[in-house]
Design a protein around this motif. Structure first.
Motif, PDB file in Angstrom:
ATOM      1  N   TYR A  80      71.553  50.029  16.837  1.00 59.31           N
ATOM      2  CA  TYR A  80      70.476  50.087  17.817  1.00 59.31           C
ATOM      3  C   TYR A  80      69.860  48.695  17.927  1.00 59.31           C
ATOM      4  O   TYR A  80      69.343  48.152  16.950  1.00 59.31           O
ATOM      5  CB  TYR A  80      69.422  51.109  17.401  1.00 59.31           C
ATOM      6  N   SER A  81      69.934  48.126  19.101  1.00 52.18           N
ATOM      7  CA  SER A  81      69.432  46.773  19.301  1.00 52.18           C
ATOM      8  C   SER A  81      68.651  46.713  20.613  1.00 52.18           C
ATOM      9  O   SER A  81      68.232  47.751  21.148  1.00 52.18           O
ATOM     10  CB  SER A  81      70.604  45.782  19.307  1.00 52.18           C
ATOM     11  N   HIS A  82      68.464  45.509  21.119  1.00 50.51           N
ATOM     12  CA  HIS A  82      67.765  45.358  22.390  1.00 50.51           C
ATOM     13  C   HIS A  82      68.161  44.043  23.050  1.00 50.51           C
ATOM     14  O   HIS A  82      68.622  43.109  22.386  1.00 50.51           O
ATOM     15  CB  HIS A  82      66.249  45.396  22.170  1.00 50.51           C
ATOM     16  N   PHE A  83      67.992  43.987  24.351  1.00 48.95           N
ATOM     17  CA  PHE A  83      68.216  42.759  25.103  1.00 48.95           C
ATOM     18  C   PHE A  83      67.070  42.613  26.090  1.00 48.95           C
ATOM     19  O   PHE A  83      66.920  43.414  27.019  1.00 48.95           O
ATOM     20  CB  PHE A  83      69.559  42.804  25.837  1.00 48.95           C
ATOM     21  N   LEU A  84      66.217  41.624  25.833  1.00 48.49           N
ATOM     22  CA  LEU A  84      65.005  41.423  26.610  1.00 48.49           C
ATOM     23  C   LEU A  84      64.176  42.703  26.605  1.00 48.49           C
ATOM     24  O   LEU A  84      63.724  43.124  25.555  1.00 48.49           O
ATOM     25  CB  LEU A  84      65.363  40.957  28.026  1.00 48.49           C
ATOM     26  N   THR A  85      64.009  43.365  27.754  1.00 53.89           N
ATOM     27  CA  THR A  85      63.163  44.569  27.820  1.00 53.89           C
ATOM     28  C   THR A  85      63.976  45.860  27.848  1.00 53.89           C
ATOM     29  O   THR A  85      63.451  46.911  28.213  1.00 53.89           O
ATOM     30  CB  THR A  85      62.270  44.515  29.080  1.00 53.89           C
ATOM     31  N   THR A  86      65.235  45.762  27.445  1.00 55.22           N
ATOM     32  CA  THR A  86      66.114  46.935  27.503  1.00 55.22           C
ATOM     33  C   THR A  86      66.605  47.314  26.113  1.00 55.22           C
ATOM     34  O   THR A  86      67.185  46.463  25.414  1.00 55.22           O
ATOM     35  CB  THR A  86      67.334  46.658  28.408  1.00 55.22           C
ATOM     36  N   PRO A  87      66.397  48.575  25.685  1.00 56.45           N
ATOM     37  CA  PRO A  87      67.006  49.007  24.413  1.00 56.45           C
ATOM     38  C   PRO A  87      68.502  49.216  24.643  1.00 56.45           C
ATOM     39  O   PRO A  87      68.910  49.761  25.675  1.00 56.45           O
ATOM     40  CB  PRO A  87      66.291  50.333  24.123  1.00 56.45           C
ATOM     41  N   ILE A  88      69.315  48.777  23.726  1.00 57.65           N
ATOM     42  CA  ILE A  88      70.758  48.941  23.882  1.00 57.65           C
ATOM     43  C   ILE A  88      71.360  49.551  22.623  1.00 57.65           C
ATOM     44  O   ILE A  88      70.833  49.383  21.515  1.00 57.65           O
ATOM     45  CB  ILE A  88      71.475  47.614  24.223  1.00 57.65           C
ATOM     46  N   ILE A  89      72.451  50.252  22.819  1.00 60.84           N
ATOM     47  CA  ILE A  89      73.205  50.856  21.720  1.00 60.84           C
ATOM     48  C   ILE A  89      74.573  50.185  21.695  1.00 60.84           C
ATOM     49  O   ILE A  89      75.292  50.200  22.700  1.00 60.84           O
ATOM     50  CB  ILE A  89      73.353  52.374  21.903  1.00 60.84           C
ATOM     51  N   ILE A  90      74.917  49.590  20.560  1.00 53.81           N
ATOM     52  CA  ILE A  90      76.184  48.865  20.423  1.00 53.81           C
ATOM     53  C   ILE A  90      77.117  49.687  19.550  1.00 53.81           C
ATOM     54  O   ILE A  90      76.776  50.038  18.414  1.00 53.81           O
ATOM     55  CB  ILE A  90      75.970  47.468  19.809  1.00 53.81           C
ATOM     56  N   VAL A  91      78.290  49.997  20.084  1.00 52.66           N
ATOM     57  CA  VAL A  91      79.292  50.764  19.346  1.00 52.66           C
ATOM     58  C   VAL A  91      80.454  49.829  19.022  1.00 52.66           C
ATOM     59  O   VAL A  91      81.080  49.272  19.925  1.00 52.66           O
ATOM     60  CB  VAL A  91      79.797  51.976  20.162  1.00 52.66           C
ATOM     61  N   ALA A  92      80.720  49.657  17.741  1.00 49.82           N
ATOM     62  CA  ALA A  92      81.789  48.760  17.301  1.00 49.82           C
ATOM     63  C   ALA A  92      83.055  49.551  17.001  1.00 49.82           C
ATOM     64  O   ALA A  92      83.003  50.652  16.445  1.00 49.82           O
ATOM     65  CB  ALA A  92      81.351  47.989  16.056  1.00 49.82           C
ATOM     66  N   THR A  93      84.194  48.992  17.392  1.00 49.93           N
ATOM     67  CA  THR A  93      85.506  49.550  17.069  1.00 49.93           C
ATOM     68  C   THR A  93      86.364  48.438  16.486  1.00 49.93           C
ATOM     69  O   THR A  93      85.924  47.289  16.388  1.00 49.93           O
ATOM     70  CB  THR A  93      86.189  50.120  18.332  1.00 49.93           C
ATOM     71  N   SER A  94      87.575  48.761  16.143  1.00 51.96           N
ATOM     72  CA  SER A  94      88.487  47.746  15.615  1.00 51.96           C
ATOM     73  C   SER A  94      88.876  46.735  16.683  1.00 51.96           C
ATOM     74  O   SER A  94      89.352  45.640  16.374  1.00 51.96           O
ATOM     75  CB  SER A  94      89.748  48.409  15.047  1.00 51.96           C
ATOM     76  N   GLN A  95      88.665  47.076  17.957  1.00 52.03           N
ATOM     77  CA  GLN A  95      89.022  46.201  19.066  1.00 52.03           C
ATOM     78  C   GLN A  95      87.855  45.328  19.530  1.00 52.03           C
ATOM     79  O   GLN A  95      88.040  44.407  20.318  1.00 52.03           O
ATOM     80  CB  GLN A  95      89.524  47.043  20.251  1.00 52.03           C
ATOM     81  N   GLY A  96      86.643  45.648  19.063  1.00 52.00           N
ATOM     82  CA  GLY A  96      85.489  44.886  19.517  1.00 52.00           C
ATOM     83  C   GLY A  96      84.265  45.761  19.642  1.00 52.00           C
ATOM     84  O   GLY A  96      84.146  46.797  18.966  1.00 52.00           O
ATOM     85  N   GLU A  97      83.335  45.357  20.504  1.00 54.68           N
ATOM     86  CA  GLU A  97      82.084  46.086  20.677  1.00 54.68           C
ATOM     87  C   GLU A  97      81.875  46.495  22.136  1.00 54.68           C
ATOM     88  O   GLU A  97      82.279  45.777  23.059  1.00 54.68           O
ATOM     89  CB  GLU A  97      80.899  45.229  20.235  1.00 54.68           C
ATOM     90  N   SER A  98      81.245  47.641  22.328  1.00 59.01           N
ATOM     91  CA  SER A  98      80.848  48.113  23.651  1.00 59.01           C
ATOM     92  C   SER A  98      79.351  48.377  23.604  1.00 59.01           C
ATOM     93  O   SER A  98      78.840  48.943  22.638  1.00 59.01           O
ATOM     94  CB  SER A  98      81.599  49.393  24.028  1.00 59.01           C
ATOM     95  N   SER A  99      78.656  47.974  24.678  1.00 58.06           N
ATOM     96  CA  SER A  99      77.196  48.101  24.706  1.00 58.06           C
ATOM     97  C   SER A  99      76.766  49.046  25.815  1.00 58.06           C
ATOM     98  O   SER A  99      77.343  49.036  26.912  1.00 58.06           O
ATOM     99  CB  SER A  99      76.565  46.721  24.912  1.00 58.06           C
ATOM    100  N   PHE A 100      75.745  49.845  25.504  1.00 58.30           N
ATOM    101  CA  PHE A 100      75.248  50.841  26.450  1.00 58.30           C
ATOM    102  C   PHE A 100      73.733  50.746  26.556  1.00 58.30           C
ATOM    103  O   PHE A 100      73.054  50.384  25.592  1.00 58.30           O
ATOM    104  CB  PHE A 100      75.642  52.254  25.997  1.00 58.30           C
ATOM    105  N   ASN A 101      73.254  51.074  27.748  1.00 60.17           N
ATOM    106  CA  ASN A 101      71.820  51.139  27.960  1.00 60.17           C
ATOM    107  C   ASN A 101      71.257  52.292  27.120  1.00 60.17           C
ATOM    108  O   ASN A 101      71.711  53.428  27.234  1.00 60.17           O
ATOM    109  CB  ASN A 101      71.518  51.360  29.446  1.00 60.17           C
ATOM    110  N   GLY A 102      70.277  51.994  26.282  1.00 54.10           N
ATOM    111  CA  GLY A 102      69.736  53.002  25.376  1.00 54.10           C
ATOM    112  C   GLY A 102      68.956  54.098  26.068  1.00 54.10           C
ATOM    113  O   GLY A 102      68.698  55.141  25.461  1.00 54.10           O
ATOM    114  N   ARG A 103      68.580  53.898  27.310  1.00 55.82           N
ATOM    115  CA  ARG A 103      67.823  54.908  28.037  1.00 55.82           C
ATOM    116  C   ARG A 103      68.739  55.785  28.891  1.00 55.82           C
ATOM    117  O   ARG A 103      68.591  57.005  28.929  1.00 55.82           O
ATOM    118  CB  ARG A 103      66.777  54.246  28.939  1.00 55.82           C
ATOM    119  N   THR A 104      69.687  55.148  29.595  1.00 55.45           N
ATOM    120  CA  THR A 104      70.534  55.895  30.534  1.00 55.45           C
ATOM    121  C   THR A 104      71.875  56.300  29.953  1.00 55.45           C
ATOM    122  O   THR A 104      72.523  57.216  30.453  1.00 55.45           O
ATOM    123  CB  THR A 104      70.781  55.049  31.796  1.00 55.45           C
ATOM    124  N   GLY A 105      72.325  55.599  28.905  1.00 54.86           N
ATOM    125  CA  GLY A 105      73.630  55.881  28.337  1.00 54.86           C
ATOM    126  C   GLY A 105      74.774  55.258  29.118  1.00 54.86           C
ATOM    127  O   GLY A 105      75.941  55.426  28.757  1.00 54.86           O
TER     128      GLY A 105
END
Length: 236
Positions: A80-105
């Motif tokens: 669980y992280s953030h970027f400026l004024t947006t909460p973000i959810i970062i999901v890590a896999t063996s291939q890298g990371e994918s980021s999602f808006n923490g409010r909208t998904g």
């Protein structure tokens, strides 16, 4: 002890000295420089913060975590992280990371240059203006050739440079002239003039072995010198 051993030792010691003089000086100088610079300054901790305190609480991440994970193949870690004024959810896999808006998904939209500059300035701990902000398909060696990132350089005397992910805007690394000086002497110290990472390269091993031989011949010459002094003492 056979006198020939001392004769050969003296000759070998002399030529090894010629061969190793410059490299031994570089080793000593590099050791002095690297030990004199605090690692915190090498990593730029006084110039920029790698991470900022997260202003969001758990309830601010209202997106369905199940729906997010369902979009990812073999997730390994969730942050669980953030970027400026947006909460973000970062999901890590063996291939890298994918980021999602923490409010909208929804997958996080790639940050703009303006967003990247604002985030870099938020992490900065010194008073400096942005010199340039460039998006790179592949970063330089000082950031490990990582792909798809932004390089934001400031106009301070240390040429502070922040590298940020072009996917979610997270700070990847902080570089400066101090880091580059340290890295240069590290290169000379381990004698890896390409990637500067291989501490077991053949060149370093060869020079180290030669240096050991140089020390051994020096010890033999010291023993010979002590032996001669004893002889002179007894003769008196």
């Amino acid at each position: 002890m056979n006198k020939r051993i001392f004769k050969y030792a003296r000759k070998l010691h002399k030529w090894l000295g010629y061969l190793l003089a410059l490299q031994i000086f570089v080793w000593l100088l590099g050791g002095l420089v690297m030990s004199a610079i605090p690692l915190a300054k090498v990593h730029g901790k006084h110039l920029a913060a790698r991470q900022l305190d997260n202003p969001f609480q758990r309830q601010d991440y209202s997106a369905s975590l199940d729906n997010i994970v369902a979009q990812i193949s073999e997730p390994m870690r969730i942050t669980y992280s953030h970027f400026l004024t947006t909460p973000i959810i970062i999901v890590a896999t063996s291939q890298g990371e994918s980021s999602f808006n923490g409010r909208t998904g929804q997958p996080l939209a790639a940050p703009t240059q303006q967003n990247i500059i604002a985030n870099a300035q938020a992490h900065l701990l010194i008073n400096a203006a942005v010199k340039h902000a460039i998006q790179l398909e592949a970063g330089p060696r000082e950031v490990g050739y990582k792909a798809n990132l932004w390089q934001v350089q400031f106009d301070d005397r240390w040429s502070t440079t922040l590298y940020l992910s072009a996917i979610n805007g997270q700070v990847i690394s902080v570089r400066s002239t101090i880091w580059r000086i340290f890295d240069f002497f590290w290169m000379l110290h381990i004698m890896d003039y390409d990637e500067r990472e291989d501490f077991n390269n053949p060149l370093l091993i060869s020079f180290s072995a030669t240096s050991v031989l140089f020390c051994i011949t020096g010890i033999l010459l010291l023993l010979q010198n002590l032996r001669l002094r004893r002889r002179k003492h007894y003769s008196k």
